[in-house]
Every structure is written in structure tokens, then in C-alpha cells.
Design a protein around this motif. Sequence first.
Motif, PDB file in Angstrom:
ATOM      1  N   ALA A 200     -10.898  -8.788  -8.975  1.00 37.41           N
ATOM      2  CA  ALA A 200      -9.376  -7.960  -8.956  1.00 37.41           C
ATOM      3  C   ALA A 200      -8.579  -9.215  -8.445  1.00 37.41           C
ATOM      4  CB  ALA A 200      -9.418  -7.004  -7.625  1.00 37.41           C
ATOM      5  N   VAL A 201      -8.891 -10.300  -7.785  1.00 34.64           N
ATOM      6  CA  VAL A 201      -8.104 -11.383  -7.393  1.00 34.64           C
ATOM      7  C   VAL A 201      -7.991 -12.377  -8.410  1.00 34.64           C
ATOM      8  CG1 VAL A 201      -8.156 -13.728  -6.157  1.00 34.64           C
ATOM      9  CG2 VAL A 201      -8.832 -11.207  -5.106  1.00 34.64           C
ATOM     10  N   MET A 202      -8.836 -12.489  -9.381  1.00 31.96           N
ATOM     11  CA  MET A 202      -8.711 -13.254 -10.567  1.00 31.96           C
ATOM     12  C   MET A 202      -7.736 -12.594 -11.511  1.00 31.96           C
ATOM     13  SD  MET A 202     -12.398 -14.602 -11.137  1.00 31.96           S
ATOM     14  CE  MET A 202     -11.990 -15.995 -12.312  1.00 31.96           C
ATOM     15  N   PHE A 203      -7.497 -11.172 -11.636  1.00 30.95           N
ATOM     16  CA  PHE A 203      -6.614 -10.580 -12.456  1.00 30.95           C
ATOM     17  C   PHE A 203      -5.338 -10.543 -11.963  1.00 30.95           C
ATOM     18  CE2 PHE A 203      -9.984  -8.359 -14.943  1.00 30.95           C
ATOM     19  CZ  PHE A 203      -9.588  -8.647 -15.998  1.00 30.95           C
TER      20      PHE A 203
ATOM     21  N   VAL B  77     -11.764   3.769  -1.354  1.00 30.77           N
ATOM     22  CA  VAL B  77     -10.621   3.468  -1.157  1.00 30.77           C
ATOM     23  C   VAL B  77     -10.114   2.018  -1.727  1.00 30.77           C
ATOM     24  CG1 VAL B  77      -8.475   3.033   0.329  1.00 30.77           C
ATOM     25  CG2 VAL B  77      -9.929   5.226   0.635  1.00 30.77           C
ATOM     26  N   ALA B  78     -11.045   0.961  -1.139  1.00 28.67           N
ATOM     27  CA  ALA B  78     -10.865  -0.206  -1.591  1.00 28.67           C
ATOM     28  C   ALA B  78     -11.304  -0.395  -3.035  1.00 28.67           C
ATOM     29  CB  ALA B  78     -12.164  -1.208  -0.943  1.00 28.67           C
ATOM     30  N   LEU B  79     -12.180   0.319  -3.670  1.00 36.24           N
ATOM     31  CA  LEU B  79     -12.328   0.129  -5.125  1.00 36.24           C
ATOM     32  C   LEU B  79     -10.903   0.821  -5.755  1.00 36.24           C
ATOM     33  CD1 LEU B  79     -14.421  -0.194  -7.495  1.00 36.24           C
ATOM     34  CD2 LEU B  79     -15.034   2.358  -7.244  1.00 36.24           C
ATOM     35  N   ILE B  80     -10.533   1.811  -5.364  1.00 36.31           N
ATOM     36  CA  ILE B  80      -9.365   2.248  -6.011  1.00 36.31           C
ATOM     37  C   ILE B  80      -8.172   1.297  -6.035  1.00 36.31           C
ATOM     38  CG2 ILE B  80      -7.600   4.179  -5.895  1.00 36.31           C
ATOM     39  CD1 ILE B  80      -9.799   6.173  -4.970  1.00 36.31           C
ATOM     40  N   GLY B  81      -8.166   0.802  -4.670  1.00 29.00           N
ATOM     41  CA  GLY B  81      -7.058  -0.293  -4.736  1.00 29.00           C
ATOM     42  C   GLY B  81      -7.241  -1.507  -5.530  1.00 29.00           C
ATOM     43  N   ALA B  82      -8.506  -1.846  -5.516  1.00 23.47           N
ATOM     44  CA  ALA B  82      -8.868  -2.924  -6.551  1.00 23.47           C
ATOM     45  C   ALA B  82      -8.305  -2.518  -7.933  1.00 23.47           C
ATOM     46  CB  ALA B  82     -10.321  -3.670  -6.234  1.00 23.47           C
ATOM     47  N   ILE B  83      -8.876  -1.592  -8.297  1.00 24.91           N
ATOM     48  CA  ILE B  83      -8.285  -1.207  -9.829  1.00 24.91           C
ATOM     49  C   ILE B  83      -6.901  -0.923  -9.780  1.00 24.91           C
ATOM     50  CG2 ILE B  83      -8.683   0.790 -11.288  1.00 24.91           C
ATOM     51  CD1 ILE B  83     -11.393   1.430 -10.301  1.00 24.91           C
ATOM     52  N   ALA B  84      -6.240  -0.389  -8.755  1.00 21.71           N
ATOM     53  CA  ALA B  84      -4.697  -0.354  -9.138  1.00 21.71           C
ATOM     54  C   ALA B  84      -4.132  -1.623  -9.169  1.00 21.71           C
ATOM     55  CB  ALA B  84      -4.213   0.299  -8.211  1.00 21.71           C
ATOM     56  N   VAL B  85      -4.557  -2.701  -8.176  1.00 21.11           N
ATOM     57  CA  VAL B  85      -4.060  -4.176  -8.269  1.00 21.11           C
ATOM     58  C   VAL B  85      -4.325  -4.718  -9.613  1.00 21.11           C
ATOM     59  CG1 VAL B  85      -4.602  -6.431  -7.366  1.00 21.11           C
ATOM     60  CG2 VAL B  85      -3.941  -4.656  -5.918  1.00 21.11           C
ATOM     61  N   ALA B  86      -5.678  -4.533 -10.227  1.00 21.52           N
ATOM     62  CA  ALA B  86      -6.092  -5.196 -11.743  1.00 21.52           C
ATOM     63  C   ALA B  86      -5.181  -4.563 -12.638  1.00 21.52           C
ATOM     64  CB  ALA B  86      -7.433  -5.075 -11.496  1.00 21.52           C
ATOM     65  N   ARG B  87      -4.822  -3.293 -12.419  1.00 22.73           N
ATOM     66  CA  ARG B  87      -4.225  -3.000 -13.679  1.00 22.73           C
ATOM     67  C   ARG B  87      -2.640  -3.401 -13.830  1.00 22.73           C
ATOM     68  NH1 ARG B  87      -4.432   3.393 -14.669  1.00 22.73           N
ATOM     69  NH2 ARG B  87      -3.607   2.683 -16.680  1.00 22.73           N
ATOM     70  N   GLN B  88      -2.095  -3.774 -12.627  1.00 22.66           N
ATOM     71  CA  GLN B  88      -0.748  -4.345 -12.539  1.00 22.66           C
ATOM     72  C   GLN B  88      -0.623  -5.665 -13.486  1.00 22.66           C
ATOM     73  OE1 GLN B  88       0.688  -4.281  -8.638  1.00 22.66           O
ATOM     74  NE2 GLN B  88       0.643  -2.117  -8.505  1.00 22.66           N
TER      75      GLN B  88
END
Length: 176
Positions: A77-80, A165-176
Motif C-alpha cells: 500500500a505504501v509503495m502505491f 479495517v486496516a485491509l479496507i483502508g489499505a485497499i482504499a489508499v492503494a486505489r487512489q
Amino acid sequence: MDFPGPIHDFLLVVLGSSLILGSLGVILLPNPIYSAFSLGLVLVCISLFYILLNSYFVAAAQLLIYVGAINVLIIFAVMFMNGSEYYEDSNLGTVGDGITAMVCTSLFISLITTIPDTSWYGILWTTRSNQVLEQDLISNSQQIGIHLSTDFFLPFELISIILLVALIGAIAVARQ
């Protein structure tokens, strides 16, 4: 693993030092990739602590779940994320930083005052006597399953919700 006393103590000191340095790296490093790798070091050190305590199943679960899945997901997620987002808002001393510093300082002080007053010998004796009695009846993995479904059911479910919740947050951040 059953090491002789001096070797066991040396390993505890080395692992504890690595754990402290890794946790400081998670907090203090400005680059989020390096912070995520420091988190991986912390999780591996915790797994090695479990190995020193002869809890191999928990150590393997720690490596597979937290290092192998959660930490890799965090790095992914951080790399995206765009790297410039981290350095745009670099104003120092916000209200949230002050509150975080107060909470962390109060937790640190409470731990420092609580640890010397704890009877560690009683905890160790109780744990070992219970393990000897229970190991005659059922295996280690069965004990973990029984404890997770009875004594630790609510914390186990809360941790699974937090990870979701962390997984959903990581996916939301990666999609942006």
C-alpha cells in the motif's frame, strides 16, 4: 529452545535491543518504506521471542500472518502511494502530535512504574505448572484453539475487526 543461561540471556538482550531499535525506526524514519521494513524487523524479533519461549506454533503464526501478510500488505500500500504526499504537509508541532506525545509519555511512565512492582516469579511458576498439567491432556495447538474460542474470544474477534479495517483502508489508499 532450551539454551544455557548466559546464551539465553545474551539472545534476550540482542532481541530486545533489535526490537527497540526497530520500533524507533518505525516511529522516527521519515520514509514510510523504511518504516514498514522496520516494522517487519520488529515482528520478526517478536517471533524469535516466541521461539525462545518454546512456543513454536505462535512463532510460526506470527511469521506467516504478520510478517508474511500484514507487513507485505502495508509495504504494498505504501509503495502505491505518491511519495510527494508525505513531504507536502511537513508542518511541525500540530495538536495531534502533542496529544500523541502526551499519551505515549503517560503509557511509558505507567509501564516504568508498574514493571518493577510485578511479581514475575509467580507468573512464571503459575504458567509452567499449568503447562505441565495441561500438556499431559492435550497438545499445544489444541490448547491455543480452546483458549481462542473461550477465554480470548472477544479480543480475538476485535483484532480480526481491526485487521479488516486496516485491509479496507489499505485497499482504499492503494486505489487512489
